[in-house]
Design a protein around this motif. Structure first.
Motif, PDB file in Angstrom:
ATOM      1  N   LYS A 174       0.824  -1.199   0.000  1.00  0.00           N
ATOM      2  CA  LYS A 174       0.000   0.000   0.000  1.00  0.00           C
ATOM      3  C   LYS A 174       0.860   1.251   0.000  1.00  0.00           C
ATOM      4  O   LYS A 174       1.923   1.290   0.620  1.00  0.00           O
ATOM      5  N   ARG A 175       0.378   2.248  -0.739  1.00  0.00           N
ATOM      6  CA  ARG A 175       1.090   3.514  -0.807  1.00  0.00           C
ATOM      7  C   ARG A 175       0.076   4.629  -0.667  1.00  0.00           C
ATOM      8  O   ARG A 175      -0.918   4.673  -1.399  1.00  0.00           O
ATOM      9  N   VAL A 176       0.339   5.517   0.286  1.00  0.00           N
ATOM     10  CA  VAL A 176      -0.560   6.656   0.530  1.00  0.00           C
ATOM     11  C   VAL A 176       0.298   7.902   0.561  1.00  0.00           C
ATOM     12  O   VAL A 176       1.344   7.919   1.227  1.00  0.00           O
ATOM     13  N   ILE A 177      -0.103   8.943  -0.190  1.00  0.00           N
ATOM     14  CA  ILE A 177       0.660  10.191  -0.100  1.00  0.00           C
ATOM     15  C   ILE A 177      -0.090  11.151   0.809  1.00  0.00           C
ATOM     16  O   ILE A 177      -1.311  11.308   0.678  1.00  0.00           O
ATOM     17  N   ALA A 178       0.694  11.802   1.688  1.00  0.00           N
ATOM     18  CA  ALA A 178       0.130  12.855   2.533  1.00  0.00           C
ATOM     19  C   ALA A 178       0.158  14.149   1.727  1.00  0.00           C
ATOM     20  O   ALA A 178       1.201  14.544   1.217  1.00  0.00           O
ATOM     21  N   LEU A 179      -0.979  14.789   1.585  1.00  0.00           N
ATOM     22  CA  LEU A 179      -1.058  16.018   0.807  1.00  0.00           C
ATOM     23  C   LEU A 179      -1.039  17.233   1.721  1.00  0.00           C
ATOM     24  O   LEU A 179      -1.107  18.357   1.293  1.00  0.00           O
ATOM     25  N   ASP A 180      -0.962  16.951   3.023  1.00  0.00           N
ATOM     26  CA  ASP A 180      -0.986  18.017   4.010  1.00  0.00           C
ATOM     27  C   ASP A 180       0.063  17.631   5.044  1.00  0.00           C
ATOM     28  O   ASP A 180       0.003  16.555   5.611  1.00  0.00           O
ATOM     29  N   ALA A 181       1.048  18.533   5.279  1.00  0.00           N
ATOM     30  CA  ALA A 181       2.167  18.202   6.166  1.00  0.00           C
ATOM     31  C   ALA A 181       1.695  17.859   7.573  1.00  0.00           C
ATOM     32  O   ALA A 181       2.355  17.117   8.298  1.00  0.00           O
ATOM     33  N   ALA A 182       0.555  18.377   7.958  1.00  0.00           N
ATOM     34  CA  ALA A 182       0.062  18.139   9.324  1.00  0.00           C
ATOM     35  C   ALA A 182      -0.415  16.700   9.511  1.00  0.00           C
ATOM     36  O   ALA A 182      -0.603  16.238  10.630  1.00  0.00           O
ATOM     37  N   GLU A 183      -0.669  16.008   8.412  1.00  0.00           N
ATOM     38  CA  GLU A 183      -1.238  14.656   8.494  1.00  0.00           C
ATOM     39  C   GLU A 183      -0.247  13.677   7.909  1.00  0.00           C
ATOM     40  O   GLU A 183       0.266  13.880   6.836  1.00  0.00           O
ATOM     41  N   SER A 184       0.028  12.593   8.559  1.00  0.00           N
ATOM     42  CA  SER A 184       0.866  11.582   7.919  1.00  0.00           C
ATOM     43  C   SER A 184       0.018  10.352   7.647  1.00  0.00           C
ATOM     44  O   SER A 184      -0.844   9.993   8.452  1.00  0.00           O
ATOM     45  N   PRO A 185       0.248   9.719   6.485  1.00  0.00           N
ATOM     46  CA  PRO A 185      -0.592   8.562   6.141  1.00  0.00           C
ATOM     47  C   PRO A 185      -0.336   7.377   7.057  1.00  0.00           C
ATOM     48  O   PRO A 185       0.780   7.191   7.523  1.00  0.00           O
ATOM     49  N   SER A 186      -1.374   6.593   7.302  1.00  0.00           N
ATOM     50  CA  SER A 186      -1.180   5.401   8.125  1.00  0.00           C
ATOM     51  C   SER A 186      -1.213   4.165   7.257  1.00  0.00           C
ATOM     52  O   SER A 186      -1.674   4.202   6.136  1.00  0.00           O
TER      53      SER A 186
END
Ligand code: SAM
Length: 186
Positions: A174-186
């Motif tokens: 699985k690959r998830v990109i965080a588009l907002d620095a405040a949020e990191s993907p889980s």
């Protein structure tokens, strides 16, 4: 006429879920809402209203994008009567989806109603279409997903603007990109 799409535009989809039992089936109704959102609905009305469920879905929509909301439907009959467009009631007793699908694809603004354990008989009369996804009992989640996929197709990515995270589809892992620095993907 309110029911017709303009220039082959994607029909507008709204979902109404009736027969919700707050405290008893929050998970099932949450799945109806997530399915509605994922298949491109703009909003889901919920009867009876359940503010905590609406709040949880709002937090999913903040993370994964789009303007989808769960709104209270105190009077579901009025909502159905006032809908500017067509009302499609999903029920195992209805007309087979295969037979109705070409007519349904031509509609412009569709209110799809799914029920719970007991469905008020009045709904069968109020709906413009009573549509079955197979003539066997199953689930409001399954019925909505199959209906939306067959009639509307996958929701366009534009529906999920301002997402904080986005999945990059992978054949494995699985690959998830965080588009907002405040949020990191889980
Ligand atoms: N006994 C209920 C009735 O009177 O229709 C069925 C309840 S079912 C658990 C909950 C909801 O799932 C229904 O109101 C309907 O929206 C949806 N559903 C279940 N099976 C369906 C089918 N074969 N086709 C379309 N919708 C279905």
């Amino acid at each position: 006429m309110p029911g017709r799409p303009r220039n082959g535009a994607r029909p507008r989809l709204t979902v109404l879920r009736i027969g919700h039992r707050p405290g008893r089936d929050p998970r099932l109704t949450t799945h109806v809402a997530l399915t509605a959102r994922a298949f491109g609905a703009e909003r889901m009305y919920l009867h009876p209203p359940d503010p905590s469920l609406a709040h949880r879905i709002a937090s999913v929509a903040r993370r994964w994008g789009g303007g989808f909301q769960v709104l209270p439907a105190d009077d579901w009959r009025r909502l159905v009567r006032d809908h500017r467009g067509h009302v499609v009631h999903l029920t195992m007793y209805g007309e087979p989806l295969d037979r109705a699908v070409s007519r349904l694809r031509g509609l412009g603004s569709v209110l799809v109603v799914v029920g719970g354990a007991k469905v008020p008989p009045a709904l069968f009369e109020l709906a413009d279409f009573n549509v079955a996804v197979g003539a066997q009992p199953h689930s409001e989640v399954a019925a909505l997903a199959v209906f939306a996929d067959r009639v509307f197709g996958p929701a366009p990515i534009a529906r999920f603007r301002h997402a904080r995270r986005r999945i990059v589809p992978q054949p494995h892992g699985k690959r998830v990109i965080a588009l907002d620095a405040a949020e990191s993907p889980s």
